[in-house]
Scaffold this active site. Structure first.
Site, PDB file in Angstrom:
ATOM      1  N   ALA A 137      85.034   9.709-115.380  1.00 26.07           N
ATOM      2  CA  ALA A 137      86.381   9.418-115.861  1.00 26.07           C
ATOM      3  C   ALA A 137      87.331  10.408-115.195  1.00 26.07           C
ATOM      4  O   ALA A 137      87.034  11.600-115.107  1.00 26.07           O
ATOM      5  CB  ALA A 137      86.465   9.555-117.382  1.00 26.07           C
ATOM      6  N   CYS A 138      88.428   9.904-114.676  1.00 23.39           N
ATOM      7  CA  CYS A 138      89.459  10.749-114.084  1.00 23.39           C
ATOM      8  C   CYS A 138      88.866  11.614-112.957  1.00 23.39           C
ATOM      9  O   CYS A 138      88.156  11.124-112.093  1.00 23.39           O
ATOM     10  CB  CYS A 138      90.115  11.580-115.180  1.00 23.39           C
ATOM     11  N   SER A 139      89.120  12.919-113.013  1.00 21.46           N
ATOM     12  CA  SER A 139      88.687  13.798-111.919  1.00 21.46           C
ATOM     13  C   SER A 139      87.200  14.134-111.971  1.00 21.46           C
ATOM     14  O   SER A 139      86.702  14.879-111.118  1.00 21.46           O
ATOM     15  CB  SER A 139      89.501  15.098-111.945  1.00 21.46           C
ATOM     16  N   THR A 174      89.850   7.482-108.897  1.00 24.77           N
ATOM     17  CA  THR A 174      90.082   8.642-109.740  1.00 24.77           C
ATOM     18  C   THR A 174      91.557   8.631-110.105  1.00 24.77           C
ATOM     19  O   THR A 174      92.275   7.685-109.768  1.00 24.77           O
ATOM     20  CB  THR A 174      89.696   9.957-109.018  1.00 24.77           C
TER      21      THR A 174
END
Length: 311
Positions: free
Chosen positions: A100-102, A120
């Site tokens: 998730a995300c970074s 991302t």
């Protein structure tokens, strides 16, 4: 029972934990409990978030997981040697790996994203591409499912990724019910842009919001100003003025943007002829859609489709 391991890093962002609510509600929605969620961290114990609150985590051990998700933070997650080693060792015995995300930087450092499509948070996409040239970074996606590896954009995109997993495991009906129980305004497909036309419009009044929601549900129709004004309970002149004042653009321009966004998603999914897409999104014919794409993207629909297929 499917065991979900969620790896949180120091200074993790609490929003990234929102995805876990999807599995919780799925357990309450499905005929029987399906998911066992465990929070993990490198050292275990209390882990402090970016806002200062702490959660209890389990340290890395030999536990086997059906799905392992690397969470993100407000910045780029540090891929420590122990974290990378844990992810690499889990790869061979885990059905799905995700970020998730970074958290995508950890999967990339571990080599799991090599020669795969991944996304991302849009703020970090260029850096992910620079550091890991073997990764096919698609920065403008909510989430991407490339075989056994899933990645998502920032913030609420992790919720969409988790809903996609629930759909894969339990079916569309369960996933849709979970989304409704979470009071999600719109369940987003993975191919959608992180920058939505609806987010850009962000009207302030319920009347204009209702008209935009109506337009989005009926993009295949002509959608005259009079029809939208009636939905908003305003005269056509009042509606046009109020719409421009709240969104900064005309109703016609906003509807064209919504149509282009919907058509682009259908093109990238590659399931329908261009003529069908033009009809389904309200352009009426492919030439009108082509001109709208050139105005918006500087490319015709055929080029968008070719780029998606080559990616």
């Amino acid at each position: 029972m499917r065991r979900i391991g969620y790896i949180a890093a120091p200074d993790f962002h609490f929003m990234s934990l929102a995805a876990l609510s999807v599995f919780e509600i799925a357990n309450r929605t499905a005929p029987q409990r399906t998911y066992d969620v465990r929070l993990l961290s490198e050292a275990g114990g209390l882990l402090t978030s970016s806002i200062g609150m702490s959660i209890h985590t389990h340290h890395f051990d030999e536990t086997k997981f059906d799905t392992l998700i690397v969470g993100g933070g407000l910045g780029i997650v540090e891929a420590t040697p122990a974290l990378v080693a844990f992810v690499q060792s889990a790869q061979t015995q885990t059905r799905r790996m995700a970020s998730a995300c970074s958290g995508a930087f950890v999967l990339a450092e571990a080599g799991l994203l090599d020669h795969r499509r991944a996304t991302t948070h849009w703020l970090h996409a260029h850096e992910l591409k620079r550091r890991y040239p073997k990764v096919s970074v698609q920065e403008d996606r909510i989430f991407i499912n490339d075989g056994p590896v899933w990645t998502s954009g920032g913030g609420s995109a992790g919720v969409d990724l988790a809903l996609g997993m629930v759909e894969q495991d339990l079916g569309d009906d369960i996933a849709l019910t979970v989304a409704k129980k979470l009071v999600l305004y719109h369940r987003r497909a993975g191919g959608q842009s992180q920058h939505s036309t609806l987010l850009d419009l962000s009207p302030k009044s319920d009347r204009i919001q209702s008209a935009i929601a109506y337009a989005r549900r009926n993009l295949n129709k002509p959608l005259s100003i009079g029809e939208l004004a009636a939905v908003a309970n305003l005269s056509p002149r009042q509606f046009s003025r109020a719409f421009h004042a709240e969104t900064g653009q005309s109703p016609a321009k906003a509807i064209e943007k919504m149509r282009v966004e919907a058509a682009k998603l259908m093109l990238e999914q590659g399931r329908h002829p261009i003529e069908t897409i033009a009809d389904e999104t309200g352009f009426a014919d492919r030439e009108r859609m082509r001109r709208a794409f050139l105005r918006t993207f500087g490319q015709p629909p055929q080029a968008i489709r070719r780029n998606a297929r080559s990616g």
